[in-house]
Structures are given as C-alpha cells and as structure tokens.
Design an enzyme around this catalytic site. Sequence first.
Site, PDB file in Angstrom:
ATOM      1  N   ILE B  97      41.032 -22.046  -5.836  1.00  0.00           N
ATOM      2  CA  ILE B  97      41.953 -22.258  -6.953  1.00  0.00           C
ATOM      3  C   ILE B  97      42.312 -20.935  -7.634  1.00  0.00           C
ATOM      4  CG2 ILE B  97      42.207 -23.372  -9.216  1.00  0.00           C
ATOM      5  CD1 ILE B  97      40.500 -25.694  -8.106  1.00  0.00           C
ATOM      6  N   ASN B 125      31.185  -7.933 -13.964  1.00  0.00           N
ATOM      7  CA  ASN B 125      31.631  -9.168 -13.325  1.00  0.00           C
ATOM      8  C   ASN B 125      31.885  -8.937 -11.823  1.00  0.00           C
ATOM      9  OD1 ASN B 125      32.583 -11.699 -12.730  1.00  0.00           O
ATOM     10  ND2 ASN B 125      34.217 -11.688 -14.274  1.00  0.00           N
ATOM     11  N   TYR B 132      38.915  -9.538  -6.473  1.00  0.00           N
ATOM     12  CA  TYR B 132      40.168  -8.809  -6.701  1.00  0.00           C
ATOM     13  C   TYR B 132      40.379  -7.757  -5.621  1.00  0.00           C
ATOM     14  CZ  TYR B 132      40.023 -10.952 -11.345  1.00  0.00           C
ATOM     15  OH  TYR B 132      39.981 -11.847 -12.376  1.00  0.00           O
TER      16      TYR B 132
END
Lengths: 164, 164
Positions: B97, B125, B132
């Site tokens: 998602i 993180n 990413y």
Amino acid sequence: MAITIRPAVAEDVPQILEFIRALAKYEREPDAVTATEADLLRDGFGPTPYYWCLIAEQDGAPAGFALCFFSYSTWLGRAGVYLEDLFVLPEFRGLGIGKALLKRVATIAVEKDCPRLGWEVLDWNTPAIDFYRAMGAEFLDSWRNVRVTGDALIRLAGAEEPAL
Amino acid sequence: MAITIRPAVAEDVPQILEFIRALAKYEREPDAVTATEADLLRDGFGPTPYYWCLIAEQDGAPAGFALCFFSYSTWLGRAGVYLEDLFVLPEFRGLGIGKALLKRVATIAVEKDCPRLGWEVLDWNTPAIDFYRAMGAEFLDSWRNVRVTGDALIRLAGAEEPAL
C-alpha cells in the site's frame, strides 16, 4: 544609504533569474540552473502562482532576493512559509540586507498566520549557519532529505502496482 | 483483496486527522498534533487549498494516506511535489500500500510536469529509508533543515531592521 525591500513584480523576472544563477554558483552548482525567464514568469506571476518573491535594493540597485512558497504542517494544521532561496550579492554583504530579507519573510509568515518558517542550508556554509542560529533558527538534523527526480521519478510513476 | 487509491474529499477530514495522529505517534511525537478537523477542512478543501491528499483503502477500509503540497525549484523553473506525510496503518503493512501511494504521488507529479518529488525521513527509521532507496530515492545529506517557529518567529518578525 537606503535599503528597501519590496514584493517582486513580473518585470523583475530577468533580475530574479540572475540572482538564482548567482546563488547556484555560490552553492557550487553553476550549471544546475535550467530555469528560463518564461518559466519564472509563468510560475510566479500567473493566475495560480507557485512561489512569491521579495527584492532588496540599495539606493535603487538590486542587491538580493528571497523566494518562498507555502508549505503545510499537518501537525499544526496551518500553512507554513518555505524559504527556497535567500541571497545577497557579494558586493552588498555585511549591510544587514540578508537579515532584512529574512525578517520581512518572517513578518509575512506571522501576518498570514503561518507558525513555521523553514529552509535548508548546505552543511559547509558556516557563515550562513551562524547567521541563522543568531536569528533564532533551530536545526532539525534528525530529518534526512529524500528526493526522486528525473528518470527515477518516471520509473517510479510507471512502476508495477500491487493488485488493485 | 482490493487496494484502491483515490483523492481525498472533505468528508475524509476526520479520517485524515486520525492518520496524522497515528503517524505522529509512530514518529514518537504523539502530543505534537494540534491540528483540528476545521483546520484541515479550511486548508485542504477551500477555494485556495494549501495541500492535497490521497486515501488508500483495502476492501473499502481506510488503510493509509499521502498528503502533499507543491514546492518550487528555482534551478529547474518548475513546481515540485512535496510529500509531507505518507502513512499506512500497522495492520495493513506489507501489502504494497505504501508503494502504491508513493507511485500514485509520483504519477501525479509526472502528469503535472513536476520534475521533483521530495520528502523527509527520520534518521532512525531504517525500514522507511530502505524502502525509499529501493524506490529510486536519493538522500541529500549535505543539506541541513532549518526552522524558525513560535516565539522565535515572532521575535524575528519584530526584530530591529537595519536603517531602511
């Protein structure tokens, strides 16, 4: 000696592009500017502008500029001001023009009920970092800047979606 | 199992605020959100919106969101897309998602002739950073984020100007 700061108008676009090129050179990326006067005119002075700009002049001579757009803070539920470019020509430095530009941007932010003014600085630019610290700025060094551009952006846009 | 992604509408504001609060909790700042539904309604769905938002749903259940605004690149002479928030509820993770949301944002950027998609990530993180990077992102670690907020912003706005 009179320093004035005023909102940029469409006729300032050639000067704005000169400032942008001078700033890119200072930031050691002299060839990175591909923007044209037509781009800046369309995006800053059309019906739905993407940026707004202030021009600093000393005795009528262009001395520097600040170029901003509106960001958004989902935590605060308010628009913020993002300062994309702040620049004073070398021959006009040390006169308080950068401070006057930053102050005017801050004034506009407060007037527009924007509780946050943000920007970025290169880590080697010690004079700017010291100046910003003296102006009350904080440095958010736990946040890394991420970017997807050019071909990588097109690839991402065309990437396989999961079953939709 | 069907994942859908659609533009948010005004009726989504309560859900958007829930997502914002859940993301702030994940980012270890659960008390940082002071935004109200009225704020988000005014700023996202009024005549001059400051942000736009996508909602991801799985079989009709709200699963995540992406919230963006337009930035501006003076080097490229083009608006960019800035991704302020990207979040998938824990119970919907691992299904693609987040990738589908990021891909849709990239598609909108390409459609709007925006050559740059940018955002920030917290340095601890690691799952997000790895994700990413796999999506083609680069990390601009020589740029430090600077901010003036609250009382410091008001002080800066009211600071002494040089002789004007």
